[in-house]
Write an enzyme that holds these catalytic residues in place. Structure first.
Site, PDB file in Angstrom:
ATOM      1  N   CYS A   1      73.626   1.042  30.232  1.00  0.00           N
ATOM      2  CA  CYS A   1      73.445   2.495  30.104  1.00  0.00           C
ATOM      3  C   CYS A   1      74.077   3.177  31.319  1.00  0.00           C
ATOM      4  CB  CYS A   1      71.964   2.847  30.002  1.00  0.00           C
ATOM      5  SG  CYS A   1      71.161   2.018  28.623  1.00  0.00           S
TER       6      CYS A   1
ATOM      7  N   CYS B   1      70.317  -5.988  34.145  1.00  0.00           N
ATOM      8  CA  CYS B   1      70.215  -5.631  32.727  1.00  0.00           C
ATOM      9  C   CYS B   1      71.616  -5.642  32.125  1.00  0.00           C
ATOM     10  CB  CYS B   1      69.601  -4.242  32.572  1.00  0.00           C
ATOM     11  SG  CYS B   1      69.347  -3.772  30.842  1.00  0.00           S
TER      12      CYS B   1
ATOM     13  N   CYS C   1      54.474  -0.217  36.874  1.00  0.00           N
ATOM     14  CA  CYS C   1      55.693  -0.346  36.078  1.00  0.00           C
ATOM     15  C   CYS C   1      56.316  -1.699  36.433  1.00  0.00           C
ATOM     16  CB  CYS C   1      56.626   0.805  36.437  1.00  0.00           C
ATOM     17  SG  CYS C   1      58.232   0.710  35.645  1.00  0.00           S
TER      18      CYS C   1
ATOM     19  N   CYS D   1      62.418   5.953  37.112  1.00  0.00           N
ATOM     20  CA  CYS D   1      63.179   5.431  35.978  1.00  0.00           C
ATOM     21  C   CYS D   1      64.666   5.445  36.293  1.00  0.00           C
ATOM     22  CB  CYS D   1      62.990   6.313  34.756  1.00  0.00           C
ATOM     23  SG  CYS D   1      61.296   6.607  34.354  1.00  0.00           S
TER      24      CYS D   1
ATOM     25  N   GLU E   1      61.952  -5.343  41.105  1.00  0.00           N
ATOM     26  CA  GLU E   1      61.095  -4.291  41.642  1.00  0.00           C
ATOM     27  C   GLU E   1      59.958  -3.905  40.699  1.00  0.00           C
ATOM     28  OE1 GLU E   1      63.843  -1.646  44.481  1.00  0.00           O
ATOM     29  OE2 GLU E   1      64.487  -1.609  42.411  1.00  0.00           O
TER      30      GLU E   1
ATOM     31  N   CYS F   1      71.969   4.639  34.473  1.00  0.00           N
ATOM     32  CA  CYS F   1      70.900   3.804  35.021  1.00  0.00           C
ATOM     33  C   CYS F   1      71.407   2.886  36.132  1.00  0.00           C
ATOM     34  CB  CYS F   1      70.291   2.979  33.885  1.00  0.00           C
ATOM     35  SG  CYS F   1      69.062   1.794  34.453  1.00  0.00           S
TER      36      CYS F   1
END
Ligand code: SAH
Ligand code: SF4
Length: 360
Positions: free
Chosen positions: A121, A117, A110, A336, A93, A124
């Site tokens: 975290c 990932c 962005c 975010c 994205e 997230c």
């Protein structure tokens, strides 16, 4: 043989390639100009190349690395989220944000650097996907090409804050940043390119040692190591204290500007937290960027507006240089930590969105 994406090439690589097929070196700059400045979608549009050369390039390379799967536009503020499909079937994205109110004409894209990932975290959404693979330089650059072409808008700001940890894909990311900056590439100023890391020590050190001119953002998100470790497993092998030491040694001599990102939760914005943050801000090129936690499938609680205000006041009294991100795109979960590579059609959640503010 599967075709390779032409956007993986640096100017040196292209010059070498054209040399190898008996073409003049200046073709490399012309090609870059077509790919990024003119942003064409096909070799056949490159009208100052002979028909033969266009045919040859088309036979050997691809111009586009990604295909648009879906676009969603926020009805509240026009923020757009783009879902792209890679050639091997993964979703990534990108987000286009217009922050005209905060700084006239600022248009930010962005970009994602990995599919998924590995950093895990806890707050997230991207982490929930697990790690799929690193993106190629071409896939990073093509996000910008396609966002510009689809939206008809030319962004003047780029943040590497989409899906993934940029410093776990260092070479491809820095090559993409260099081409974004390159005068025959996108020609975006180094001051308008920001790379955000969760705190990969080796990557930060390399970035500074190589004298990379881009802005750096480091996601801190907690002031106590034992608490940080719980929400960001990267703290275990890359303790922030070592990043601090590294910055003490190397940051003063570097040219970089640094943003420390701090995602505010209910449990990390006490007066004690503010005091600990104060200690970290010795250098005048460092800013603290506060982001209220966005909702997701995690159990953490975002702070109330009053709590945020109190924390900001605390920091202001202590003279910590701060910026607070604006909320944009509330209705499309483009913010975010909300990028999860899902098709949006199935996602009815109304989530708060943020946009990087003037420091980024
Ligand atoms: N991997 C890099 C860049 C992508 S994440 C990094 O971690 O810095 C981009 C930013 O989103 C990071 O600063 C991260 O702390 C923040 N973020 C992640 N989840 C979030 C959430 N739920 N709410 C607000 N910010 C979040
Ligand atoms: Fe990865 Fe950044 Fe999300 Fe952490 S915050 S899981 S490093 S994308």
């Amino acid at each position: 043989m599967e075709k390779q994406c032409i956007k993986n090439f640096t100017i040196e690589g292209l010059t070498e390639y054209f040399g190898s097929i008996g073409e003049k070196g200046y073709r490399a700059k012309q090609l870059m100009n077509w790919l990024y400045e003119k942003n064409v979608g096909s070799f056949h549009d490159m009208t100052n190349f002979s028909k033969e050369l266009r045919g040859r390039l088309d036979g050997e390379f691809l111009v586009s690395a990604l295909e648009l799967a879906e676009q969603q536009v926020s009805e509240i503020d026009g923020t757009s989220k783009f879902l792209f499909l890679t050639r091997d079937g993964h979703y990534i994205e990108s987000v286009l944000m217009n922050s005209e109110g905060s700084d006239e004409g600022r248009l930010t894209v962005c970009v994602s650097t990995q599919a998924g990932c590995a950093m895990g975290c806890r707050f997230c959404e991207t982490a929930k996907m697990g790690f799929i693979r690193n993106l190629e330089t071409a896939e990073i650059l093509d996000q910008l090409c396609q966002v510009r072409r689809i939206s008809g808008q030319r962004n003047n700001n780029v943040v590497f804050m989409g899906m993934g940890e940029p410093f776990m894909n260092y070479d491809a990311v820095l090559r993409a940043a260099d081409i974004m900056n390159y005068s025959f590439g996108f020609h975006i100023s180094v001051r308008k390119i920001t790379i955000s890391t969760s705190g990969v020590l080796a990557g930060i050190e390399r970035f500074i040692d190589e004298r990379r001119p881009y802005n750096l953002a480091i996601s801190l998100n907690d002031t106590l190591p034992e608490k940080r470790e719980k929400i960001m497993p990267v703290e275990r092998s890359n303790p922030f204290s070592r990043i601090s030491d590294l910055l003490d040694r190397k940051f003063p001599a570097s040219r970089n500007r640094l943003t420390v990102v701090y995602v505010m939760r209910q449990d990390n914005i006490s007066h004690e937290d503010a005091k600990r943050l104060k200690k970290m801000f010795r250098y005048n090129r460092v800013k603290l960027n506060l982001i209220p936690l966005n909702e997701g499938t995690h159990d953490y609680r975002p702070p109330t507006e009053q709590e945020v205000e109190r924390f900001i006041k605390d920091l202001e009294i202590m003279n910590v240089p701060i910026t607070v991100r604006k909320s944009l795109g509330r209705d499309i979960s483009g913010a975010c930590g909300q990028l999860s590579g899902k098709k949006y059609s199935g996602c009815g959640g109304c989530m708060a969105g943020n946009i990087p503010s003037d420091c980024i």
